[in-house]
Design a protein around this motif. Structure first.
Motif, PDB file in Angstrom:
ATOM      1  N   TYR A 189       0.976  -1.130   0.018  1.00 28.47           N
ATOM      2  CA  TYR A 189      -0.011   0.076   0.076  1.00 28.47           C
ATOM      3  C   TYR A 189       1.005   1.238   0.047  1.00 28.47           C
ATOM      4  CZ  TYR A 189      -4.503  -2.201   0.740  1.00 28.47           C
ATOM      5  OH  TYR A 189      -5.902  -2.696   0.748  1.00 28.47           O
ATOM      6  N   ALA A 210       2.787   1.856  -3.338  1.00 27.31           N
ATOM      7  CA  ALA A 210       1.851   2.281  -4.258  1.00 27.31           C
ATOM      8  C   ALA A 210       1.441   3.506  -4.142  1.00 27.31           C
ATOM      9  CB  ALA A 210       1.039   1.079  -4.357  1.00 27.31           C
ATOM     10  N   LEU A 226       1.984   6.546  -6.807  1.00 28.37           N
ATOM     11  CA  LEU A 226       0.638   7.467  -7.376  1.00 28.37           C
ATOM     12  C   LEU A 226       0.960   8.791  -6.980  1.00 28.37           C
ATOM     13  CD1 LEU A 226      -2.143   7.642  -8.590  1.00 28.37           C
ATOM     14  CD2 LEU A 226      -3.003   6.996  -6.421  1.00 28.37           C
ATOM     15  N   ARG A 268      -5.288   4.084 -14.854  1.00 29.14           N
ATOM     16  CA  ARG A 268      -4.826   2.758 -14.229  1.00 29.14           C
ATOM     17  C   ARG A 268      -3.734   2.079 -14.847  1.00 29.14           C
ATOM     18  NH1 ARG A 268      -6.216  -2.903 -14.017  1.00 29.14           N
ATOM     19  NH2 ARG A 268      -6.779  -3.433 -11.840  1.00 29.14           N
ATOM     20  N   LEU A 319      -0.431   3.780 -13.818  1.00 28.44           N
ATOM     21  CA  LEU A 319      -0.045   3.373 -12.504  1.00 28.44           C
ATOM     22  C   LEU A 319       0.555   1.897 -12.315  1.00 28.44           C
ATOM     23  CD1 LEU A 319       0.358   4.082  -9.486  1.00 28.44           C
ATOM     24  CD2 LEU A 319      -2.131   3.314  -9.179  1.00 28.44           C
ATOM     25  N   ILE A 320       0.030   1.016 -13.076  1.00 28.05           N
ATOM     26  CA  ILE A 320       0.623  -0.419 -13.298  1.00 28.05           C
ATOM     27  C   ILE A 320       1.545  -0.279 -13.889  1.00 28.05           C
ATOM     28  CG2 ILE A 320       0.166  -2.598 -14.360  1.00 28.05           C
ATOM     29  CD1 ILE A 320      -3.110  -2.212 -14.025  1.00 28.05           C
ATOM     30  N   ILE A 339      -3.728  -2.389  -6.703  1.00 29.28           N
ATOM     31  CA  ILE A 339      -4.719  -1.106  -7.011  1.00 29.28           C
ATOM     32  C   ILE A 339      -5.985  -1.562  -6.592  1.00 29.28           C
ATOM     33  CG2 ILE A 339      -5.477   0.221  -8.895  1.00 29.28           C
ATOM     34  CD1 ILE A 339      -2.829  -0.096 -10.536  1.00 29.28           C
ATOM     35  N   SER A 340      -6.628  -2.608  -7.239  1.00 27.91           N
ATOM     36  CA  SER A 340      -8.075  -3.140  -6.610  1.00 27.91           C
ATOM     37  C   SER A 340      -8.149  -3.199  -5.081  1.00 27.91           C
ATOM     38  CB  SER A 340      -8.122  -4.453  -7.229  1.00 27.91           C
ATOM     39  OG  SER A 340      -8.132  -4.367  -8.551  1.00 27.91           O
ATOM     40  N   TYR A 363      -8.550   0.381  -3.813  1.00 22.97           N
ATOM     41  CA  TYR A 363      -9.843   0.774  -4.234  1.00 22.97           C
ATOM     42  C   TYR A 363     -10.856   0.278  -2.971  1.00 22.97           C
ATOM     43  CZ  TYR A 363     -14.241   1.605  -6.335  1.00 22.97           C
ATOM     44  OH  TYR A 363     -15.472   2.267  -6.619  1.00 22.97           O
ATOM     45  N   MET A 391     -11.639   5.876  -7.924  1.00 21.91           N
ATOM     46  CA  MET A 391     -11.414   5.289  -9.450  1.00 21.91           C
ATOM     47  C   MET A 391     -12.757   5.791 -10.037  1.00 21.91           C
ATOM     48  SD  MET A 391      -9.621   1.638  -9.118  1.00 21.91           S
ATOM     49  CE  MET A 391      -9.544   1.433 -10.875  1.00 21.91           C
ATOM     50  N   ILE A 441      -7.849   7.539 -11.891  1.00 24.58           N
ATOM     51  CA  ILE A 441      -7.444   7.122 -10.372  1.00 24.58           C
ATOM     52  C   ILE A 441      -6.810   8.349  -9.595  1.00 24.58           C
ATOM     53  CG2 ILE A 441      -6.035   5.841  -8.629  1.00 24.58           C
ATOM     54  CD1 ILE A 441      -5.712   3.787 -10.695  1.00 24.58           C
TER      55      ILE A 441
END
Length: 98
Positions: free
Chosen positions: A19, A22, A26, A51, A54-55, A73-74, A77, A84, A89
């Motif tokens: 988290y 990431a 972001l 998205r 970011l990936i 990412i999921s 969220y 999102m 995002i």
């Protein structure tokens, strides 16, 4: 970060351990977007990252697979850490949609 062979609670812990990195990634991407909006005198609260961007950034920066980046990412969220809308995002506290 191959989590497919771990028990479910360990999979969750492994994903949640990503988290902070990431969110930092972001935030770095959003800082660039905000600077671009500032240059053209637009509202910085509209800064968003796709998205896919970011990936790609997570994959390149932290050397994780696209699948793992998508799971992170999921999970962010679902944990209500990000917003999102469509493929875009934003950070939850950035001021986008409520």
């Amino acid at each position: 970060m191959n989590t497919s062979k771990l028990p479910e609670h360990k999979q969750t812990q492994a994903i949640q351990s990503w988290y902070e990195p990431a969110l930092r990634t972001l935030n770095n991407l959003l800082d660039v977007r905000k600077a671009n909006l500032r240059k053209i005198n637009r509202d910085e609260a509209n800064a968003a990252v796709t998205r896919d961007e970011l990936i790609e950034s997570l994959s390149q920066t932290h050397r994780i697979s696209y699948n793992d980046a998508g799971q992170i990412i999921s999970s962010l969220y679902r944990a209500d850490k990000i917003i999102m809308f469509g493929r875009f995002i934003q950070l939850k506290d950035q001021g986008g949609e409520s």
